[in-house]
Design an enzyme around this catalytic site. Structure first.
Site, mmCIF file in Angstrom:
data_model
loop_
_atom_site.group_PDB
_atom_site.id
_atom_site.type_symbol
_atom_site.label_atom_id
_atom_site.label_comp_id
_atom_site.label_asym_id
_atom_site.label_seq_id
_atom_site.Cartn_x
_atom_site.Cartn_y
_atom_site.Cartn_z
ATOM 1 N N ASP A 38 0.633 -1.615 -0.150
ATOM 2 C CA ASP A 38 -0.242 0.218 0.124
ATOM 3 C C ASP A 38 0.643 1.043 -0.056
ATOM 4 O OD1 ASP A 38 -3.076 0.548 0.784
ATOM 5 O OD2 ASP A 38 -2.035 2.429 1.240
ATOM 6 N N ASN A 95 -12.794 -3.482 3.064
ATOM 7 C CA ASN A 95 -13.967 -2.642 2.527
ATOM 8 C C ASN A 95 -14.994 -2.035 1.335
ATOM 9 O OD1 ASN A 95 -12.475 -0.943 4.928
ATOM 10 N ND2 ASN A 95 -10.997 -0.083 3.975
ATOM 11 N N GLN A 102 -14.355 1.887 0.766
ATOM 12 C CA GLN A 102 -13.827 1.698 -0.092
ATOM 13 C C GLN A 102 -13.715 3.142 -0.633
ATOM 14 O OE1 GLN A 102 -15.627 -1.215 -1.971
ATOM 15 N NE2 GLN A 102 -14.365 -1.337 -3.917
ATOM 16 N N VAL A 104 -11.296 2.466 -3.856
ATOM 17 C CA VAL A 104 -10.507 2.049 -4.956
ATOM 18 C C VAL A 104 -11.631 1.559 -5.466
ATOM 19 C CG1 VAL A 104 -8.644 0.960 -6.269
ATOM 20 C CG2 VAL A 104 -8.623 2.943 -4.346
ATOM 21 N N HIS A 108 -9.575 -5.225 -3.351
ATOM 22 C CA HIS A 108 -8.969 -5.871 -2.484
ATOM 23 C C HIS A 108 -9.090 -6.207 -1.382
ATOM 24 C CE1 HIS A 108 -9.747 -1.538 -2.604
ATOM 25 N NE2 HIS A 108 -8.844 -1.004 -1.715
ATOM 26 N N HIS A 110 -7.037 -5.851 2.418
ATOM 27 C CA HIS A 110 -5.877 -5.088 3.421
ATOM 28 C C HIS A 110 -4.963 -6.639 3.847
ATOM 29 C CE1 HIS A 110 -7.177 -0.537 1.962
ATOM 30 N NE2 HIS A 110 -7.887 -1.484 2.487
#
Ligand code: AMP
Length: 122
Positions: A38, A95, A102, A104, A108, A110
């Site tokens: 990240d 998220n 969220q 993006v 994804h 994390h």
């Protein structure tokens, strides 16, 4: 399904990373997923594991994505282990939607580790 699928925006930042249009520190790349650091880490280890398929949100995944979703979690755990955080523990977060943080809209996972984590999450 009751909820409408979110239209996948091919210009989102993770789509651009997958197309190698912008750089990322990639730690893992296989047939189904890519993992990279990240850019704004919230812990000593902060990785993102993303599918190569264009899935905007967890809510947009379908039964056809079942194997990919499992693969994301197995890869998340494997990377945490490889990075030396299995013993100390790590947190895995998705998220889903702007209301949950969220930002993006390419799915994804994390992976955070290397510090204490509060519960419940903020
Ligand atoms: P979320 O808020 O769950 O959508 O998470 C998006 C994450 O993507 C945030 O933690 C950002 O710091 C991270 N991010 C945004 N742009 C980049 C980038 N170019 N490379 C790596 N991570 C990014």
């Amino acid at each position: 399904l009751a909820s409408a699928a979110l239209t996948y925006d091919q210009t989102n930042v993770f789509a651009r990373i997958l197309r190698k249009e912008i750089p990322a520190e990639i730690l893992h790349d296989d047939e189904h997923c890519v993992a990279f650091r990240d850019v704004s880490p919230q812990a000593p280890l902060h990785l993102l594991v993303i599918p190569k398929r264009p899935i905007a949100r967890l809510a947009d995944a379908t039964p056809a994505d079942q194997a990919v979703l499992g693969h994301l979690l197995l890869t998340a755990g494997e990377l945490a282990r490889q990075q030396g955080y299995e013993e100390g523990g790590y947190r895995v977060v998705i998220n889903n939607g702007a209301g949950a943080g969220q930002t993006v809209f390419h799915l994804h996972v994390h992976v955070l580790a290397g510090r204490d984590f509060a519960w419940p999450p903020g």
